[in-house]
Enzyme design. Sequence first.
Site, PDB file in Angstrom:
ATOM      1  N   ASP A 159       0.690  -1.073  -0.127  1.00 51.20           N
ATOM      2  CA  ASP A 159      -0.003  -0.018  -0.030  1.00 51.20           C
ATOM      3  C   ASP A 159       0.902   1.124   0.111  1.00 51.20           C
ATOM      4  OD1 ASP A 159       0.953  -0.468   2.470  1.00 51.20           O
ATOM      5  OD2 ASP A 159      -0.991   0.068   3.547  1.00 51.20           O
ATOM      6  N   ASP A 203       7.374   4.337   2.778  1.00 45.66           N
ATOM      7  CA  ASP A 203       7.938   5.617   3.169  1.00 45.66           C
ATOM      8  C   ASP A 203       9.538   5.516   3.524  1.00 45.66           C
ATOM      9  OD1 ASP A 203       7.563   4.112   5.402  1.00 45.66           O
ATOM     10  OD2 ASP A 203       5.572   5.480   5.735  1.00 45.66           O
ATOM     11  N   PHE A 208       0.477  12.353   6.011  1.00 48.50           N
ATOM     12  CA  PHE A 208      -0.321  11.210   6.983  1.00 48.50           C
ATOM     13  C   PHE A 208      -1.558  10.936   6.038  1.00 48.50           C
ATOM     14  CE2 PHE A 208      -2.846   9.221   9.877  1.00 48.50           C
ATOM     15  CZ  PHE A 208      -2.258   8.173  10.248  1.00 48.50           C
TER      16      PHE A 208
END
Length: 196
Positions: A111, A114, A163
């Site tokens: 998904d 980072d 976020f």
Amino acid sequence: MPNTQTAPAYVTCQEERFRLYIDEARLQARVQELGAEISATYAGKRPILVGVLNGAFIFLADLMRSITVDCEVDFLKLSSYGDRKVSSGNVEELKSLDAQIQGRHVLIVEDIVDTGLSMQYMMSRLAAAKPASLASAVLLHKPDAAKVEVQLDYVAFSIPNLFVLGYGLDYGQLGRNLPAVYILDESASGLGEGDQ
């Protein structure tokens, strides 16, 4: 009957406000494009898609339906977040693959990337099983958050270090069922970038 309702502009999760960032139509169009690219790459082969639980299951389902070559699916489950907004940096494997991947064409479906630590772990872990090929498909990539360089072959969207929530991505296990991708509304929450 198909759901024609559009995603709301704002949602609340864990008492914090999020605003729409990538809508359903844009998500689905990009997933279809990736599916076509993957189908062309794996023409004449039978890849196995390795979904990373829990976050990738919605992206994986849509991506798999957009792939036109025969393919299989299996799942890994890792943990580096728990219920926090910030990765701990420690990757723990909670579920291993059931399939044997030696000599197989393996596509990791994730998904979000980072820090890159989870993807680095998976690439190393699966490469040790000697697949015929090993590649990755990622919904969201945050280049500004990278701590290590990793191989990313198919990236739906590169985004700033924000976020995000929805379309499988959660905040304390909630929000995965949102049909679009949302970002934390900094004006409402007071939290800044880089908290995921």
